[in-house]
Structure formats: structure tokens, C-alpha cells
Scaffold this active site. Structure first.
Site, PDB file in Angstrom:
ATOM      1  N   ASP A  24      -6.136  -3.520  -2.132  1.00 50.12           N
ATOM      2  CA  ASP A  24      -4.989  -3.195  -1.288  1.00 50.12           C
ATOM      3  C   ASP A  24      -4.282  -4.423  -0.729  1.00 50.12           C
ATOM      4  O   ASP A  24      -4.908  -5.338  -0.192  1.00 50.12           O
ATOM      5  CB  ASP A  24      -5.482  -2.328  -0.127  1.00 50.12           C
ATOM      6  CG  ASP A  24      -4.385  -1.580   0.572  1.00 50.12           C
ATOM      7  OD1 ASP A  24      -3.499  -2.237   1.149  1.00 50.12           O
ATOM      8  OD2 ASP A  24      -4.404  -0.340   0.543  1.00 50.12           O
TER       9      ASP A  24
ATOM     10  N   SER B 174       0.835  -1.194   0.000  1.00 55.12           N
ATOM     11  CA  SER B 174       0.000   0.000   0.000  1.00 55.12           C
ATOM     12  C   SER B 174       0.877   1.253   0.000  1.00 55.12           C
ATOM     13  O   SER B 174       1.616   1.477  -0.949  1.00 55.12           O
ATOM     14  CB  SER B 174      -0.955  -0.045   1.195  1.00 55.12           C
ATOM     15  OG  SER B 174      -2.043   0.827   1.018  1.00 55.12           O
TER      16      SER B 174
END
Length: 288
Positions: free
Chosen positions: A188, A47
């Protein structure tokens, strides 16, 4: 020389700024140590950490990357969503999921915020990456296949562009649009781990930068479980201190956190530089 790994965790826009700040803080005190960190055998990014990995291996001076976090001009998007509400939603889904794979699939089914334009989001990701191609250094970027519920590790030579890989790794479920690559939907890589430190397996020494205070409860798997997975690996974790977290923990996706988070990270990096130097090169060839 023992193989070394640098793990850059997730943490939103604030996490990007904080991690760059930590690295710059180390450079302030021990520039040779900072340079050695960026020459790690593998850099794992999840991320926010994926964006940082792409930045620090681009060849641009670290001070320029850090200074960019202090500028008012940016292409980041403001999020109109309470962070604690999103975390509570994630925790509820995690509590009812029978497996990690099912947890990922359920989170992968969450719709993004309705007012987010996919192209604007993609532009925000592009603006984070100085060079759009994979670096010579080995970086591994974690994302999740939303339908299969499986963790995917992108790296150079995988056939996926760097911008797309970073975008997939940063696609927070319930907030940002999913990223479609070759017909597969990705979310993510921080689901369910914001660090994915296990991707540094094979290294004998691993430094983890995470913009989360040590011991803070997480809705998903805690870092200690991953550290246990790294058998016979020495691990040093640099976490956000209380002062750092106070400035961005409630709204880590907000661009307004960039400056405060970067400065806080720089202070942490300066304070931990000697310890990191001793850990990273235990033969004493690099010192703070």
C-alpha cells in the site's frame, strides 16, 4: 492558468465511497466546478484514492460511479480483522523503526490474512476500475516497494498496467496479499502517508480529499508535514467531519460502509462546494 492538483487519500473501501460522495456533492451544487476538479493537471491517488483516480478519469459519469457505491451487489471482500488492532500494530512498528525506509520494509514483511485468496482480491480490484487502461489525464498512483522500502509513483507510460498499479497501491500490509510486478513486491502506498500530497509538487494550487477527521492522530506522518513540503503552493484540505467518521472509521475496509460513507461524503461535498469553487478558480470564472 495556475497548475492545479487533486490529491485523493487512502481510507479503505469507505474512503473510495466517501471521496466519490464528496465529488458528487460538489457536482450537485456546482457541476462546472466538479468537472474542473476532474480536469486537474495531475491527480494523485493513494490506496483508496488510487481506485477513485482510476474511476473518475475513466470517462464514466460521476453520478454512475457514485450510485455504484449504493448498490448491494459488489465484489469487495469482507475483512475479519479489527481495524484498531491493525492500527495499533502499525503504530508499534513505526515507534521502533529507525527510518521511514525501514518502517516500510518492516510493514512490507507482514503476512496477509490467511483466508484471503489472491485471485479474489485481484477480482475486487478489477471490479473497481471501469476501464483497464491508463487514461489520457495524468494520474499518479503511489505504492511502496516492500523490499527496498521506497515509495514508487506509477503513471501512464511506466510499463505497469493500471489494474496492477491500483492493486499495488491498495495492498494494505497485514491484510491483503502483496502485489508482484516484474519480480518486485509492492504494498500500500499509504505507508507512511495516506495522502502523498508531495507528489503534487509543481502545482500552484492543490485540493486534498481525505476521509480522516482533521487533527486525528495518525500512526504515521501527518498531512501538515507534506503541506509544508509543497513550498509556495496553496492547499485546501477537505476532511471527513465527525458525522462521516462515525459511520466508517472503525471498519473502513468493510463493504458495509460503502453506502453510509458515500452519502456522508456527498453531504460534505455539498457543504464545502462554494469554498472549493472559490479556491479552485480564484478568478471567479467558476462559482457554486
Amino acid at each position: 492558468m495556475p497548475k492545479r492538483g487533486l490529491v485523493l487519500a487512502g481510507g479503505g473501501v469507505a474512503g473510495i465511497a466517501w471521496e466519490l460522495g464528496v465529488l458528487q456533492g460538489i457536482a450537485d451544487v456546482a457541476p462546472a466546478v466538479s468537472a474542473a476538479l476532474l480536469e486537474a493537471d495531475v491527480i494523485v491517488g493513494t490506496s483508496a484514492g488510487a481506485a477513485v483516480a482510476a474511476q473518475v478519469t475513466s470517462g464514466l459519469p460521476l453520478i454512475d460511479l457514485y450510485s455504484a457505491q449504493l448498490r448491494q451487489e459488489h465484489d469487495e471482500l469482507e475483512v475479519h480483522l479489527a481495524w484498531h488492532t491493525l492500527m495499533a500494530r502499525f503504530a508499534a512498528i513505526a515507534a521502533g523503526a529507525p527510518s521511514v525506509r525501514e518502517l516500510r520494509r518492516r510493514l512490507g514483511a507482514l503476512a496477509p490474512l490467511p483466508d484471503v485468496e489472491p485471485e479474489a482480491r485481484h477480482q475486487a480490484i478489477r471490479s473497481r476500475i471501469p476501464l483497464p487502461h491508463w487514461p489520457e489525464a495524468r494520474i499518479v498512483l503511489a505504492a511502496v516497494d516492500a523490499e527496498a522500502g521506497e515509495l514508487v509513483a506509477f503513471e501512464g507510460g511506466c510499463g505497469v498496467g493500471l489494474v496492477e498499479a491500483v492493486a499495488a497501491s491498495c495492498a494494505v500490509p497485514g491484510v491483503w496479499p502483496q502485489v508482484v510486478i516484474d519480480g518486485r513486491r509492492y504494498i500500500d502506498g499509504g505507508v507512511p502517508s495516506s495522502t502523498n500530497a508531495h507528489l503534487a509538487a509543481g502545482c500552484e494550487r492543490v485540493l486534498v480529499l481525505t476521509p480522516v477527521p482533521a487533527g486525528q492522530p495518525a500512526p504515521f506522518a501527518p498531512l501538515p508535514e507534506e503541506v509544508d513540503y509543497l513550498d509556495r503552493t496553496e492547499v485546501l484540505t477537505v476532511s471527513a467531519d465527525t458525522a462521516s467518521a462515525a459511520g466508517f472509521s472503525r471498519a473502513p475496509l468493510s463493504p458495509a460502509t460503502r453506502g453510509p460513507a458515500a452519502r456522508a461524503g456527498r453531504r460534505v461535498g455539498r457543504g464545502r462546494a462554494a469554498e472549493i469553487a472559490a479556491f479552485w478558480c480564484q478568478d471567479g470564472s467558476l462559482t457554486a
